[in-house]
Design an enzyme around this catalytic site. Structure first.
Site, PDB file in Angstrom:
ATOM      1  N   LYS A   1     -42.172  -4.118 -44.007  1.00  0.00           N
ATOM      2  CA  LYS A   1     -42.219  -3.418 -42.723  1.00  0.00           C
ATOM      3  C   LYS A   1     -40.812  -3.360 -42.155  1.00  0.00           C
ATOM      4  O   LYS A   1     -40.140  -4.382 -42.033  1.00  0.00           O
ATOM      5  CB  LYS A   1     -43.169  -4.148 -41.763  1.00  0.00           C
ATOM      6  CG  LYS A   1     -43.447  -3.402 -40.467  1.00  0.00           C
ATOM      7  CD  LYS A   1     -44.524  -4.114 -39.649  1.00  0.00           C
ATOM      8  CE  LYS A   1     -44.833  -3.337 -38.377  1.00  0.00           C
ATOM      9  NZ  LYS A   1     -45.921  -3.960 -37.582  1.00  0.00           N
TER      10      LYS A   1
ATOM     11  N   THR B   1     -50.673  -4.558 -39.947  1.00  0.00           N
ATOM     12  CA  THR B   1     -49.385  -4.303 -40.605  1.00  0.00           C
ATOM     13  C   THR B   1     -48.406  -5.469 -40.525  1.00  0.00           C
ATOM     14  O   THR B   1     -47.458  -5.524 -41.300  1.00  0.00           O
ATOM     15  CB  THR B   1     -48.711  -3.056 -39.992  1.00  0.00           C
ATOM     16  OG1 THR B   1     -48.502  -3.264 -38.593  1.00  0.00           O
ATOM     17  CG2 THR B   1     -49.576  -1.824 -40.198  1.00  0.00           C
ATOM     18  N   ASP B   2     -48.627  -6.414 -39.605  1.00  0.00           N
ATOM     19  CA  ASP B   2     -47.644  -7.486 -39.410  1.00  0.00           C
ATOM     20  C   ASP B   2     -47.414  -8.305 -40.677  1.00  0.00           C
ATOM     21  O   ASP B   2     -46.275  -8.671 -41.002  1.00  0.00           O
ATOM     22  CB  ASP B   2     -48.083  -8.421 -38.281  1.00  0.00           C
ATOM     23  CG  ASP B   2     -47.883  -7.800 -36.907  1.00  0.00           C
ATOM     24  OD1 ASP B   2     -47.310  -6.700 -36.826  1.00  0.00           O
ATOM     25  OD2 ASP B   2     -48.302  -8.418 -35.911  1.00  0.00           O
TER      26      ASP B   2
ATOM     27  N   TYR C   1     -53.184  -2.753 -26.798  1.00  0.00           N
ATOM     28  CA  TYR C   1     -54.483  -2.663 -27.478  1.00  0.00           C
ATOM     29  C   TYR C   1     -54.881  -4.033 -27.988  1.00  0.00           C
ATOM     30  O   TYR C   1     -54.082  -4.958 -28.049  1.00  0.00           O
ATOM     31  CB  TYR C   1     -54.414  -1.676 -28.655  1.00  0.00           C
ATOM     32  CG  TYR C   1     -53.500  -2.115 -29.779  1.00  0.00           C
ATOM     33  CD1 TYR C   1     -53.994  -2.845 -30.857  1.00  0.00           C
ATOM     34  CD2 TYR C   1     -52.137  -1.826 -29.753  1.00  0.00           C
ATOM     35  CE1 TYR C   1     -53.156  -3.270 -31.884  1.00  0.00           C
ATOM     36  CE2 TYR C   1     -51.297  -2.245 -30.772  1.00  0.00           C
ATOM     37  CZ  TYR C   1     -51.813  -2.959 -31.826  1.00  0.00           C
ATOM     38  OH  TYR C   1     -50.983  -3.383 -32.840  1.00  0.00           O
TER      39      TYR C   1
ATOM     40  N   THR D   1     -54.533  -3.387 -36.503  1.00  0.00           N
ATOM     41  CA  THR D   1     -54.392  -2.246 -35.601  1.00  0.00           C
ATOM     42  C   THR D   1     -55.288  -1.088 -36.004  1.00  0.00           C
ATOM     43  O   THR D   1     -55.772  -0.342 -35.149  1.00  0.00           O
ATOM     44  CB  THR D   1     -52.917  -1.788 -35.548  1.00  0.00           C
ATOM     45  OG1 THR D   1     -52.102  -2.866 -35.106  1.00  0.00           O
ATOM     46  CG2 THR D   1     -52.738  -0.610 -34.598  1.00  0.00           C
TER      47      THR D   1
ATOM     48  N   GLU E   1     -21.721 -17.795 -54.731  1.00  0.00           N
ATOM     49  CA  GLU E   1     -21.035 -18.832 -53.950  1.00  0.00           C
ATOM     50  C   GLU E   1     -21.714 -20.186 -54.065  1.00  0.00           C
ATOM     51  O   GLU E   1     -21.091 -21.226 -53.809  1.00  0.00           O
ATOM     52  CB  GLU E   1     -20.960 -18.412 -52.478  1.00  0.00           C
ATOM     53  CG  GLU E   1     -20.038 -17.227 -52.215  1.00  0.00           C
ATOM     54  CD  GLU E   1     -19.828 -16.985 -50.729  1.00  0.00           C
ATOM     55  OE1 GLU E   1     -19.303 -17.886 -50.044  1.00  0.00           O
ATOM     56  OE2 GLU E   1     -20.199 -15.898 -50.263  1.00  0.00           O
TER      57      GLU E   1
END
Length: 358
Positions: A194, A121-122, A56, A43, A315
């Site tokens: 993120k 950023t993903d 975009y 981005t 557990e």
């Protein structure tokens, strides 16, 4: 005559000293840190259809245009730009990781003093963590991105990029491992994630908190990561041309063994189970994971929960099942560490040690 001659000699000597001092001072002022900026797209290099719309195309702008948009960087550093790939980070893959890591390790042997990587950023947190485990340098390495395209009316990329360069060239940034700079925060690769889909303040370290902040263009550190990284890491990409295949399987109510069985059939080397609560699988799914482990597949329990540890021996009897618990690694980071762990061993006890130390 003698007095005049002496005075003249002293005056000339003084002027020469002043001149030499000014020349040296000017030369010193011109010496700026040399930094490599490696661009991958995202981005921060995106172009929008309008200044206010959210649509975009990521990775549309090359590194030279990114740098041209922030000319102030040239006042603080000598920049060497390089376009590694030009993609949205949803398309990030193992081959790019290996290429990027090997290139940084190569440049780290030169006079380049620091590194900045522009990135979407993903998957930025995964790339940062991978590099944190395999880079063989204590020179600062900073990833940076943006939540708004470069053409947006309030683009956050230029400020983030300037802060990333300023952080990377600062002497106090050396030896801190790979970091992410976003929205005035300095975030360590081992914990950053993120947290929101659209907001500029999306990145956070939910377990440990940020390493520090950027204040007036300078880093101010408040803590140091105690996890192994970079020059102290046992992992290396030198002889790797690919990474072992590891898949993440998500936990939910009424989950079935469908995806575990499919992963086994596909020949994966490892499974990260993003379980409920403390990484808990249902009884049926645990049986499937135990069966997968007996067939030679490494199993790591993580959690779909946002923060907190996926701890051992609660557990689930990890020792009996031969599972490893991810502790503070979320599923996507657990996958990165498991892939690298499998380049060295498939022993679950050794894998568990790695998840504690890294």
């Amino acid at each position: 005559m003698k007095k005049v001659s002496v005075r003249r000699t002293i005056s000339i000597a003084f002027m020469l000293m002043v001149g030499l001092f000014m020349v040296n001072s000017f030369a010193f002022a011109q010496v700026k840190p040399k930094i490599a900026i490696l661009a991958t797209g995202g981005t921060i290099a995106g172009v929008g259809q309008s200044e206010v719309g959210s649509a975009y195309k990521s990775g549309a702008i090359t590194v030279d245009k990114l740098l041209a948009a922030v000319p102030q960087i040239n006042n603080i550093a000598t920049v060497q730009g390089e376009q590694v790939v030009q993609i949205g980070s949803q398309d990030m893959n193992d081959m790019v990781w290996l290429k990027l890591a090997k290139r940084i390790n190569e440049l780290a042997k030169t006079d380049v003093q620091a590194f900045v990587i522009t990135h979407g950023t993903d998957t930025q947190e995964e790339t940062a963590y991978f590099l944190n485990l395999v880079l063989k340098t204590d020179k600062p390495v900073v990833l940076v991105g943006a939540m708004r395209a470069s053409t947006a009316i309030s683009a956050d990329g230029p400020k983030n990029l300037y802060d990333a360069v300023s952080c990377a060239i600062d002497p106090t940034s050396k030896g801190r491992g790979v970091m992410i700079i976003m929205n005035d925060k300095i975030l360590g690769a081992d914990d950053v994630t993120k947290t929101m889909t659209t907001a500029v303040e999306t990145f956070a370290c939910p377990n440990y908190g940020p390493l520090g902040i950027m204040y007036n263009g300078k880093p101010m550190y408040t803590r140091t990561s105690m996890k192994k990284h970079t020059v102290k890491s046992e992992f290396s990409v030198d002889n790797l041309s690919e990474l072992p295949r590891v898949e993440i399987i998500y936990g939910y109510s009424n989950v079935t063994p469908l995806f575990v069985d499919a992963a086994v059939k596909a020949g994966v080397k490892g499974i990260v189970y993003a379980g409920v609560g403390n990484g808990n699988p249902s009884t049926t799914l645990q049986d499937a994971l135990v069966s997968a482990r007996k067939s030679g597949i490494a199993i790591v329990r993580s959690s779909r929960v946002f923060s907190g540890p996926t701890s051992q021996f609660d557990e689930v009897d990890d020792e009996k099942c031969e599972f490893a618990a991810s502790w503070y690694k979320n599923p996507q980071k657990a996958r990165v560490l498991l892939m690298l762990a499998l380049t060295k061993t498939d022993n679950y006890k050794e894998i568990q040690r790695m998840f504690i130390e890294y």
